[in-house]
Design an enzyme around this catalytic site. Structure first.
Site, PDB file in Angstrom:
ATOM      1  N   ASP A   4      -0.628 -14.636  -1.349  1.00  0.00           N
ATOM      2  CA  ASP A   4       0.792 -14.391  -1.583  1.00  0.00           C
ATOM      3  C   ASP A   4       1.396 -15.680  -2.143  1.00  0.00           C
ATOM      4  OD1 ASP A   4       1.207 -16.075   0.580  1.00  0.00           O
ATOM      5  OD2 ASP A   4       2.326 -14.629   1.783  1.00  0.00           O
ATOM      6  N   HIS A   5       2.714 -15.727  -2.189  1.00  0.00           N
ATOM      7  CA  HIS A   5       3.389 -16.896  -2.781  1.00  0.00           C
ATOM      8  C   HIS A   5       3.054 -18.192  -2.034  1.00  0.00           C
ATOM      9  CE1 HIS A   5       5.899 -14.920   0.213  1.00  0.00           C
ATOM     10  NE2 HIS A   5       6.431 -16.104   0.490  1.00  0.00           N
ATOM     11  N   CYS A  61      -2.597 -16.981   2.628  1.00  0.00           N
ATOM     12  CA  CYS A  61      -1.151 -16.821   2.754  1.00  0.00           C
ATOM     13  C   CYS A  61      -0.643 -18.019   3.553  1.00  0.00           C
ATOM     14  CB  CYS A  61      -0.757 -15.466   3.343  1.00  0.00           C
ATOM     15  SG  CYS A  61      -1.150 -15.194   5.078  1.00  0.00           S
ATOM     16  N   THR A  63       0.264 -18.721   6.900  1.00  0.00           N
ATOM     17  CA  THR A  63      -0.529 -19.033   8.096  1.00  0.00           C
ATOM     18  C   THR A  63      -1.949 -18.492   7.987  1.00  0.00           C
ATOM     19  OG1 THR A  63      -0.015 -16.963   9.231  1.00  0.00           O
ATOM     20  CG2 THR A  63       1.534 -18.815   9.552  1.00  0.00           C
ATOM     21  N   HIS A  94     -22.325 -16.829  12.723  1.00  0.00           N
ATOM     22  CA  HIS A  94     -22.244 -15.887  13.846  1.00  0.00           C
ATOM     23  C   HIS A  94     -21.607 -14.555  13.477  1.00  0.00           C
ATOM     24  CE1 HIS A  94     -22.550 -19.145  17.228  1.00  0.00           C
ATOM     25  NE2 HIS A  94     -23.494 -19.265  16.314  1.00  0.00           N
ATOM     26  N   ARG A 128     -29.202 -12.021  17.549  1.00  0.00           N
ATOM     27  CA  ARG A 128     -28.241 -11.475  18.517  1.00  0.00           C
ATOM     28  C   ARG A 128     -26.866 -11.255  17.905  1.00  0.00           C
ATOM     29  NH1 ARG A 128     -28.231 -16.913  19.099  1.00  0.00           N
ATOM     30  NH2 ARG A 128     -26.327 -17.998  19.703  1.00  0.00           N
ATOM     31  N   HIS A 129     -26.566 -11.970  16.835  1.00  0.00           N
ATOM     32  CA  HIS A 129     -25.246 -11.825  16.213  1.00  0.00           C
ATOM     33  C   HIS A 129     -25.113 -10.505  15.456  1.00  0.00           C
ATOM     34  CE1 HIS A 129     -24.399 -15.849  17.470  1.00  0.00           C
ATOM     35  NE2 HIS A 129     -25.458 -16.312  16.839  1.00  0.00           N
TER      36      HIS A 129
HETATM   37  C1  RB5 Z   1       5.446 -15.813   3.858  1.00  0.00           C
HETATM   38  O1  RB5 Z   1       6.647 -16.477   4.085  1.00  0.00           O
HETATM   39  C2  RB5 Z   1       4.591 -15.817   5.125  1.00  0.00           C
HETATM   40  O2  RB5 Z   1       5.171 -15.019   6.099  1.00  0.00           O
HETATM   41  C3  RB5 Z   1       3.191 -15.381   4.801  1.00  0.00           C
HETATM   42  O3  RB5 Z   1       2.653 -16.173   3.819  1.00  0.00           O
HETATM   43  C4  RB5 Z   1       2.187 -15.437   5.936  1.00  0.00           C
HETATM   44  O4  RB5 Z   1       2.252 -16.640   6.621  1.00  0.00           O
HETATM   45  C5  RB5 Z   1       2.195 -14.284   6.869  1.00  0.00           C
HETATM   46  O5  RB5 Z   1       1.325 -14.144   7.738  1.00  0.00           O
END
Ligand code: RB5
Length: 139
Positions: A4-5, A61, A63, A94, A128-129
């Site tokens: 994403d952005h 993205c 996070t 794993h 095992r994995h």
């Molecule tokens: C975008 O602002 C943010 O919410 C997205 O990139 C991501 O972190 C969502 O999980």
């Protein structure tokens, strides 16, 4: 590759390195830092993996969590959110992860590339994995 952005700048950095090294890739977007919705791009990559159009993916993205959640709704996707090389090595060894998902707002471009190198250089251990991976799909 999909982002994403919030993952766009790192995706473009990685694409630049891939181009310089002659590494082939498919870019499923996004194409700018304009605000978009991460599921739209996660699902493009996930659909491509389900269809066999590509075997591995890199997703980014802010996070890493949102696009990772969308990707893991796809039958053939095992997407792993990674934040350092040790975790990245283990998700290959794993979990046989086939998508490396990165938190673009919390890592540097150099850290991202190092994790990508480790992801593609590390084989699955099997044994095992494999039994555990076989239990992941909901019955
Ligand atoms: C975008 O602002 C943010 O919410 C997205 O990139 C991501 O972190 C969502 O999980």
């Amino acid at each position: 590759m999909a982002c994403d952005h919030a993952g766009y700048d790192i995706k473009q950095y990685i694409i630049g390195l891939f181009k310089a090294q002659g590494i082939s890739y498919i870019d499923y977007g996004t194409d700018s830092t304009n605000s978009v919705d991460y599921p739209d791009y996660g699902h493009k990559l996930g659909t491509a993996i389900d269809a066999g159009d590509c075997n591995y993916g890199i997703a980014i993205c802010g996070t890493g969590n949102g696009i990772n959640m969308a990707l893991n709704r796809h039958t053939k996707v095992r997407s792993a959110l990674c934040w350092n090389v040790e975790v990245t090595r283990l998700v290959r060894m794993h979990n046989d992860a086939n998508v490396l998902t990165l938190p673009g707002r919390f890592i540097t471009e150099e850290e991202a590339y190092r994790m990508i190198e480790v992801f593609f250089d590390t084989p699955f251990e099997g044994g095992r994995h494999q039994k555990r991976i076989d239990k992941i799909p909901c019955i």
